[in-house]
Design an enzyme around this catalytic site. Structure first.
Site, short mmCIF file in Angstrom:
data_model
loop_
_atom_site.label_atom_id
_atom_site.label_comp_id
_atom_site.label_asym_id
_atom_site.label_seq_id
_atom_site.Cartn_x
_atom_site.Cartn_y
_atom_site.Cartn_z
N PRO A 162 2.05 -0.46 7.14
CG PRO A 162 2.31 1.72 7.92
CD PRO A 162 3.08 0.46 7.63
CB CYS A 163 -2.68 -2.27 5.11
SG CYS A 163 -3.94 -1.66 6.26
CD GLN A 164 -3.00 3.43 6.00
OE1 GLN A 164 -1.97 2.81 5.77
NE2 GLN A 164 -3.23 4.02 7.16
N PRO A 165 -2.26 1.73 1.07
CG PRO A 165 -0.05 2.35 0.62
CD PRO A 165 -0.95 1.87 1.72
CG PHE A 166 -0.98 -2.60 -0.76
CD1 PHE A 166 -0.52 -2.58 -2.06
CD2 PHE A 166 -0.13 -2.20 0.25
CE1 PHE A 166 0.78 -2.19 -2.35
CE2 PHE A 166 1.17 -1.82 -0.02
CZ PHE A 166 1.63 -1.81 -1.33
#
Length: 406
Positions: free
Chosen positions: A82-86
């Site tokens: 999952p890519c939300q932090p980046f």
């Protein structure tokens, strides 16, 4: 004929990476996904072995057991944590992102854990391009350092190579950037394929367009779920295809209803037949595009086409779930291109010269643009000499962040 190469799929989502590898001749031995809507869709469309659960609660031994594989047997490990932090949207919403401090970044560590325990012949890790932003690339550093630790612990010789790829440059009819990290257990260096479409491509093939993707599908739809809702619905027909709300500013060709760059980019954004689509959003608001050039929301089959998924997929969930699943996915054609290269370069399989299975047909010149409607009178009170956005770091959001920090 050699057996189909087998892969372990983590963070499978609705199957964007897997469908591309499938088109390149790979078999998904096991797919691990926690989202119930995605798992339901995977089971509806494929007979893959699906583990529905959080990767932190599923052991590597269980993954290998369900796949019917031993340590070192898997040809490829694939996954997009999952890519939300980046993500760039994270920077936009908060002024920055916590990145590694965000608990969701632990998904990178979980991927590395399975890589260490399964020791596949090769691996591919996908993420948003923000993972590799200069000065904000702690996530990329964690992955590279983690792989080096795996090499020391297991005797493997993974040499990760990474690159930010534009999907449109490989024939996907959508502007979407992702970073890919690829390596082989025996140390063979992976070389990313050159762009094949667009002005930077060596042979100059034009981008595949939204018309190439959607031109053979019904243009008019009676599904009420595809009607745009909200206060701006009646304004959308007054925006030409290929434009957004900026059309109705003092620098556009419409009437000045908004200030220049005072709204988010995909506000009232509409597809153009003669260009690739803009990035499909996973959780759009009522006025968030891209919308179809006929001023409606995109249908499931159209979203699949823009993501270069195989035709004929079925969905047993509502449209919002479908949009979320497809908006979070990797374009399958891009995965097919990379899978072919992995098979040839790293698994030493014969190179195939057959056409890519998921490349949209070139439909030639599209029809003329749709007729633009006049702005309804209900919006005329908004006409004014609106100020432009004051500039990066000077808008309302930036001022609020400064006030909170003071």
């Amino acid at each position: 004929m050699p057996p189909m190469p087998k892969l372990i799929s983590l963070y499978t989502g609705v199957g964007g990476l897997d469908f591309g590898f499938e088109a390149a001749g790979f078999q998904t031995a096991v797919a691990l996904e926690r989202d119930s809507a995605c798992c339901s869709t995977l089971r509806l469309n494929r007979n893959w072995r699906v583990i529905e659960g959080d990767i932190h609660s599923v052991s590597s031994d269980e993954i290998l057991s369900v796949a019917g594989l031993g340590v070192g047997d898997a040809d490829v490990l694939i996954g997009g944590p999952p890519c939300q932090p980046f993500s760039k949207s994270g920077y936009w919403a908060t002024g920055d992102a916590k990145r590694l401090a965000d608990p969701r970044a632990d998904t990178l560590t979980a991927y590395l854990r399975v890589l260490r325990d399964a020791q596949p012949k090769a691996f591919l890790l996908e993420n948003v391009s923000g993972l590799a932003y200069r000065g904000k690339d702690e996530g990329l550093g964690r992955i590279l350092d983690g792989v080096e630790e795996i090499n020391k612990a297991t005797g493997a010789r993974y040499r990760p190579r990474w690159q930010v790829l534009s999907a449109a440059a490989y024939g996907v009819p959508q502007i979407r950037e992702r970073v890919f990290i690829v390596a082989a257990r025996d140390g063979t260096e992976f070389k990313f394929p050159a762009a094949t479409h667009g002005p930077e491509a060596r042979h100059g093939k034009p981008f595949r367009t939204a018309w190439d993707a959607l031109g053979d599908l019904p243009q008019q739809r009676k599904d009420p779920d595809l009607r745009m809702g909200g206060k701006w619905a009646e304004l959308l027909p007054s925006v030409p295809e290929g434009e957004n709300y900026l059309w109705h500013t003092n620098r556009g060709g419409g009437i000045p209803l908004f200030g220049w760059r005072t709204r988010y980019w995909n506000f009232l954004l509409k597809l153009a037949k003669d260009r690739p689509s803009w990035t499909i959003q996973a959780q759009p608001g009522s006025a968030t595009g891209p919308f179809h050039w006929t001023s409606r929301r995109l249908a499931a089959d159209e979203l699949c086409r823009l993501q270069t998924f195989p035709d004929g997929l079925q969905f047993d969930r509502g449209r919002n779930d479908v949009q979320r699943m497809l908006g979070n996915a990797v374009p399958s054609l891009l995965a097919e291109v990379l899978a072919r290269e992995i098979a040839t370069q790293l698994l030493r399989r014969p190179r195939t010269n057959s056409p890519l299975k998921l490349l949209p047909a070139d439909r030639g010149a599209p029809p003329i643009p749709e007729r633009v409607r006049t702005v309804p009178k209900k919006f005329h009170p908004l006409v004014a000499d609106h100020a432009d956005h004051p500039g990066e770091g000077k808008g309302n959001g930036a001022r609020l962040r400064l006030a909170r920090a003071a």
